[in-house]
Design a protein around this motif. Structure first.
Motif, PDB file in Angstrom:
ATOM      1  N   LEU A 232       8.311   8.245 -16.106  1.00  0.00           N
ATOM      2  CA  LEU A 232       7.132   8.045 -15.269  1.00  0.00           C
ATOM      3  C   LEU A 232       5.956   8.775 -15.907  1.00  0.00           C
ATOM      4  CD1 LEU A 232       8.652   8.688 -11.706  1.00  0.00           C
ATOM      5  CD2 LEU A 232       8.121   6.478 -12.737  1.00  0.00           C
ATOM      6  N   LYS A 233       4.743   8.453 -15.440  1.00  0.00           N
ATOM      7  CA  LYS A 233       3.549   9.129 -15.934  1.00  0.00           C
ATOM      8  C   LYS A 233       3.110  10.184 -14.929  1.00  0.00           C
ATOM      9  CE  LYS A 233       1.842   5.215 -18.629  1.00  0.00           C
ATOM     10  NZ  LYS A 233       0.731   4.237 -18.821  1.00  0.00           N
ATOM     11  N   ALA A 234       2.892  11.398 -15.399  1.00  0.00           N
ATOM     12  CA  ALA A 234       2.507  12.496 -14.510  1.00  0.00           C
ATOM     13  C   ALA A 234       1.156  12.232 -13.854  1.00  0.00           C
ATOM     14  CB  ALA A 234       2.474  13.806 -15.293  1.00  0.00           C
ATOM     15  N   SER A 235       0.267  11.509 -14.537  1.00  0.00           N
ATOM     16  CA  SER A 235      -1.058  11.230 -13.993  1.00  0.00           C
ATOM     17  C   SER A 235      -1.006  10.349 -12.749  1.00  0.00           C
ATOM     18  CB  SER A 235      -1.929  10.555 -15.056  1.00  0.00           C
ATOM     19  OG  SER A 235      -1.302   9.391 -15.571  1.00  0.00           O
ATOM     20  N   ASP A 236       0.131   9.683 -12.508  1.00  0.00           N
ATOM     21  CA  ASP A 236       0.285   8.858 -11.303  1.00  0.00           C
ATOM     22  C   ASP A 236       0.693   9.682 -10.093  1.00  0.00           C
ATOM     23  OD1 ASP A 236      -0.359   6.574 -12.733  1.00  0.00           O
ATOM     24  OD2 ASP A 236       1.736   6.094 -13.207  1.00  0.00           O
ATOM     25  N   PHE A 237       0.961  10.967 -10.300  1.00  0.00           N
ATOM     26  CA  PHE A 237       1.418  11.835  -9.211  1.00  0.00           C
ATOM     27  C   PHE A 237       0.640  13.142  -9.274  1.00  0.00           C
ATOM     28  CE2 PHE A 237       4.851   9.149 -10.640  1.00  0.00           C
ATOM     29  CZ  PHE A 237       5.346   8.603  -9.458  1.00  0.00           C
ATOM     30  N   GLY A 238      -0.101  13.434  -8.233  1.00  0.00           N
ATOM     31  CA  GLY A 238      -0.902  14.651  -8.211  1.00  0.00           C
ATOM     32  C   GLY A 238      -0.056  15.903  -8.192  1.00  0.00           C
ATOM     33  N   GLY A 239      -0.436  16.874  -9.009  1.00  0.00           N
ATOM     34  CA  GLY A 239       0.223  18.170  -8.992  1.00  0.00           C
ATOM     35  C   GLY A 239       1.436  18.284  -9.883  1.00  0.00           C
ATOM     36  N   PHE A 240       1.758  17.250 -10.649  1.00  0.00           N
ATOM     37  CA  PHE A 240       2.917  17.313 -11.532  1.00  0.00           C
ATOM     38  C   PHE A 240       2.474  17.267 -12.992  1.00  0.00           C
ATOM     39  CE2 PHE A 240       4.821  15.936  -7.581  1.00  0.00           C
ATOM     40  CZ  PHE A 240       6.003  16.665  -7.548  1.00  0.00           C
ATOM     41  N   LYS A 241       3.206  17.985 -13.815  1.00  0.00           N
ATOM     42  CA  LYS A 241       2.855  18.146 -15.217  1.00  0.00           C
ATOM     43  C   LYS A 241       3.688  17.223 -16.099  1.00  0.00           C
ATOM     44  CE  LYS A 241       2.940  21.662 -18.882  1.00  0.00           C
ATOM     45  NZ  LYS A 241       3.342  23.051 -19.211  1.00  0.00           N
ATOM     46  N   GLY A 242       3.042  16.642 -17.110  1.00  0.00           N
ATOM     47  CA  GLY A 242       3.742  15.812 -18.063  1.00  0.00           C
ATOM     48  C   GLY A 242       4.400  16.649 -19.150  1.00  0.00           C
ATOM     49  N   ASN A 243       4.915  15.973 -20.167  1.00  0.00           N
ATOM     50  CA  ASN A 243       5.580  16.631 -21.291  1.00  0.00           C
ATOM     51  C   ASN A 243       6.793  17.430 -20.820  1.00  0.00           C
ATOM     52  OD1 ASN A 243       5.666  16.972 -24.110  1.00  0.00           O
ATOM     53  ND2 ASN A 243       4.705  18.982 -23.979  1.00  0.00           N
ATOM     54  N   CYS A 244       7.482  16.909 -19.798  1.00  0.00           N
ATOM     55  CA  CYS A 244       8.628  17.605 -19.214  1.00  0.00           C
ATOM     56  C   CYS A 244       9.802  16.656 -19.027  1.00  0.00           C
ATOM     57  CB  CYS A 244       8.266  18.216 -17.862  1.00  0.00           C
ATOM     58  SG  CYS A 244       7.095  19.590 -17.938  1.00  0.00           S
ATOM     59  N   ILE A 245      10.984  17.239 -18.937  1.00  0.00           N
ATOM     60  CA  ILE A 245      12.204  16.494 -18.637  1.00  0.00           C
ATOM     61  C   ILE A 245      12.814  17.074 -17.368  1.00  0.00           C
ATOM     62  CG2 ILE A 245      14.517  15.880 -19.431  1.00  0.00           C
ATOM     63  CD1 ILE A 245      13.518  16.102 -22.286  1.00  0.00           C
ATOM     64  N   TYR A 246      12.899  16.250 -16.328  1.00  0.00           N
ATOM     65  CA  TYR A 246      13.547  16.648 -15.086  1.00  0.00           C
ATOM     66  C   TYR A 246      15.001  16.163 -15.134  1.00  0.00           C
ATOM     67  CZ  TYR A 246       8.929  17.609 -13.059  1.00  0.00           C
ATOM     68  OH  TYR A 246       7.681  18.124 -12.806  1.00  0.00           O
ATOM     69  N   PHE A 247      15.924  17.033 -14.743  1.00  0.00           N
ATOM     70  CA  PHE A 247      17.319  16.619 -14.798  1.00  0.00           C
ATOM     71  C   PHE A 247      18.117  17.253 -13.668  1.00  0.00           C
ATOM     72  CE2 PHE A 247      16.859  20.374 -17.403  1.00  0.00           C
ATOM     73  CZ  PHE A 247      18.019  21.119 -17.210  1.00  0.00           C
ATOM     74  N   ILE A 248      19.222  16.612 -13.352  1.00  0.00           N
ATOM     75  CA  ILE A 248      20.156  17.096 -12.333  1.00  0.00           C
ATOM     76  C   ILE A 248      21.455  17.428 -13.045  1.00  0.00           C
ATOM     77  CG2 ILE A 248      21.351  16.579 -10.185  1.00  0.00           C
ATOM     78  CD1 ILE A 248      19.237  14.394  -9.706  1.00  0.00           C
TER      79      ILE A 248
ATOM     80  N   ASP B  30       0.820  -1.217   0.000  1.00  0.00           N
ATOM     81  CA  ASP B  30       0.000   0.000   0.000  1.00  0.00           C
ATOM     82  C   ASP B  30       0.852   1.265   0.000  1.00  0.00           C
ATOM     83  OD1 ASP B  30      -2.555  -1.322   0.167  1.00  0.00           O
ATOM     84  OD2 ASP B  30      -2.034  -1.830   2.235  1.00  0.00           O
ATOM     85  N   PHE B  31       2.160   1.106   0.036  1.00  0.00           N
ATOM     86  CA  PHE B  31       3.070   2.254   0.045  1.00  0.00           C
ATOM     87  C   PHE B  31       2.819   3.098  -1.199  1.00  0.00           C
ATOM     88  CE2 PHE B  31       7.484   3.952  -0.763  1.00  0.00           C
ATOM     89  CZ  PHE B  31       7.492   4.820   0.313  1.00  0.00           C
ATOM     90  N   PRO B  32       2.415   4.348  -1.046  1.00  0.00           N
ATOM     91  CA  PRO B  32       2.073   5.177  -2.213  1.00  0.00           C
ATOM     92  C   PRO B  32       3.285   5.438  -3.095  1.00  0.00           C
ATOM     93  CG  PRO B  32       2.210   6.523  -0.233  1.00  0.00           C
ATOM     94  CD  PRO B  32       2.320   5.093   0.222  1.00  0.00           C
ATOM     95  N   ALA B  33       3.032   5.516  -4.394  1.00  0.00           N
ATOM     96  CA  ALA B  33       4.121   5.814  -5.324  1.00  0.00           C
ATOM     97  C   ALA B  33       4.754   7.151  -4.961  1.00  0.00           C
ATOM     98  CB  ALA B  33       3.589   5.834  -6.755  1.00  0.00           C
ATOM     99  N   GLN B  34       6.061   7.160  -4.826  1.00  0.00           N
ATOM    100  CA  GLN B  34       6.791   8.360  -4.431  1.00  0.00           C
ATOM    101  C   GLN B  34       7.396   9.044  -5.655  1.00  0.00           C
ATOM    102  OE1 GLN B  34       7.328   9.195  -0.717  1.00  0.00           O
ATOM    103  NE2 GLN B  34       5.456   8.051  -1.056  1.00  0.00           N
ATOM    104  N   PHE B  35       7.202  10.328  -5.743  1.00  0.00           N
ATOM    105  CA  PHE B  35       7.894  11.078  -6.782  1.00  0.00           C
ATOM    106  C   PHE B  35       9.391  10.939  -6.519  1.00  0.00           C
ATOM    107  CE2 PHE B  35       9.441  14.816  -9.048  1.00  0.00           C
ATOM    108  CZ  PHE B  35       8.650  14.787 -10.197  1.00  0.00           C
ATOM    109  N   PRO B  36      10.203  10.753  -7.552  1.00  0.00           N
ATOM    110  CA  PRO B  36      11.639  10.490  -7.354  1.00  0.00           C
ATOM    111  C   PRO B  36      12.315  11.474  -6.411  1.00  0.00           C
ATOM    112  CG  PRO B  36      11.071  10.198  -9.652  1.00  0.00           C
ATOM    113  CD  PRO B  36       9.843  10.757  -8.993  1.00  0.00           C
TER     114      PRO B  36
END
Length: 363
Positions: A296-312, A52-58
């Motif tokens: 990942l799919k943005a729809s699996d995480f509330g408040g995050f937008k798709g069509n994006c590239i996150y990078f460090i 039941d551990f909720p999916a965590q945003f990275p």
């Protein structure tokens, strides 16, 4: 006659229905909130499980530079909750994350050196039977989403070649494949796709996961794919390239505001493979760090937008460019990059180990 007062039915929180408790637990967006939820009482704990551990945003993982001491401290930063989580593994060197695990190099009771993949949240380990210099070992991220539970993989350097080492579920043992100049590896369609570390005109090897044989070769999406990543999604293989004119290296961007990416999708594979440039990636979010990429799919995480590239990346900080690590997001629709607030401790050193993405899980 005065109206009768209605009696208020009081229900104890600990008597909530188990199905309702399970629904509530899945809405918790942070690991610490989930742990606190399960600590309320025995009934709440019994109504939930690790599944039941909720999916965590990275999260972003960082660790101190060695400086003669063991790198035994994990520091994680959650973009979603803006919290820092710290874990320590005594007598161990940390060599970077591979999904929900971290590759560590430690010594057992007999003073024997050993490699293992450790989940710092559950403290479960998978030992790797390799006797190689630890400095030559690098973990590889192979999964394309949080729902898969692929086995870990790594590569190590041997002379001018790299050895791809992965767990074979069919034979139930570790297997090794020799590949020259490995740059990036992805697992897709039950095969390994390995990109050469060539400046120009490199090629992509397609390796059978069961036999280790090279099945075919694919051309890269562009001639300068040295600055690129391969990323597997649920139904496609993507290639992401950092625009060469804005980067000194894939993980060192001197001007963050001018950072741009191009995304390609592999079409007509395996009959007539070719790369098609994409203008958008819909609900997908892509994550890049120094060596790996995943989706990942943005729809699996509330408040995050798709069509994006996150990078460090390492940003501009003179007189030592690269001394400040930066979390950023590139929007394919607007073609613009914006910086994401991060912790003050992230990457405060010059060309030390690069920060990376980590996928927290209790599996």
């Amino acid at each position: 006659m005065a109206p009768k007062k209605q009696r208020t039915l009081r229900v104890s929180w600990e008597q909530l229905d188990p199905d309702l408790l399970r629904i509530i637990s899945k809405k918790l967006c942070d690991m610490s909130s989930f742990v606190c939820f399960r600590c309320v009482c025995k009934r709440w704990r019994a109504a939930t499980s690790r599944s039941d551990f909720p999916a965590q945003f990275p999260w972003v993982i960082d660790w101190p530079k060695g400086s003669g001491k063991l790198d035994d401290t994990f520091r994680f930063y959650s973009i979603n909750s803006h919290k820092t989580h710290t874990f320590e593994v005594p007598d161990a060197h940390i060599y970077g994350p591979s999904d929900g695990r971290v590759l560590i190099y430690e010594w057992d009771r007999s003073d024997k050196e050993c490699l293992s993949f450790l989940n710092p949240l559950t403290w479960t380990e998978r030992f790797v039977p390799l006797e190689v210099p630890a400095d030559n070992v690098h973990p590889i991220r192979l999964v394309c989403n949080l729902t898969q539970n692929d086995e870990p993989a790594l590569f190590y350097k041997e002379n001018e070649h790299n050895i791809l080492c992965f767990w074979q579920s069919v034979t139930n043992k570790w297997a090794e494949v020799r590949v020259p100049c490995l740059k990036t590896v992805v697992f897709y369609d039950h095969k390994f796709f390995v990109t050469d570390n060539a400046i120009k005109y490199g090629r992509i090897r397609v390796i059978d996961v069961s036999t280790g044989a090279v099945l075919s070769y694919l051309p890269p999406p562009t001639d300068n794919f040295y600055h690129g990543y391969l990323i597997a999604t649920d139904d496609a293989l993507l290639a992401v390239e950092v625009i060469r004119s804005t980067a000194v290296m894939p993980y060192l961007l001197i001007d963050l505001e001018k950072c741009q990416f191009e995304v390609y999708r592999l079409e007509n594979y395996p009959q007539n493979p070719q790369w098609t440039k994409l203008s958008e990636i819909g609900d997908l979010m892509l994550f890049l760090d120094q060596q790996n990429g995943f989706s990942l799919k943005a729809s699996d995480f509330g408040g995050f937008k798709g069509n994006c590239i996150y990078f460090i990346t390492a940003g501009k900080k003179w007189p030592k460019p690269g001394s400040e690590h930066v979390i950023a997001r590139f929007d394919l629709e607007s073609n613009k990059t914006e910086r994401i607030p991060g912790p003050v401790w992230l990457g405060r050193r010059f060309f030390a180990r690069q920060a990376a993405w980590f996928l927290p899980t209790l599996n």
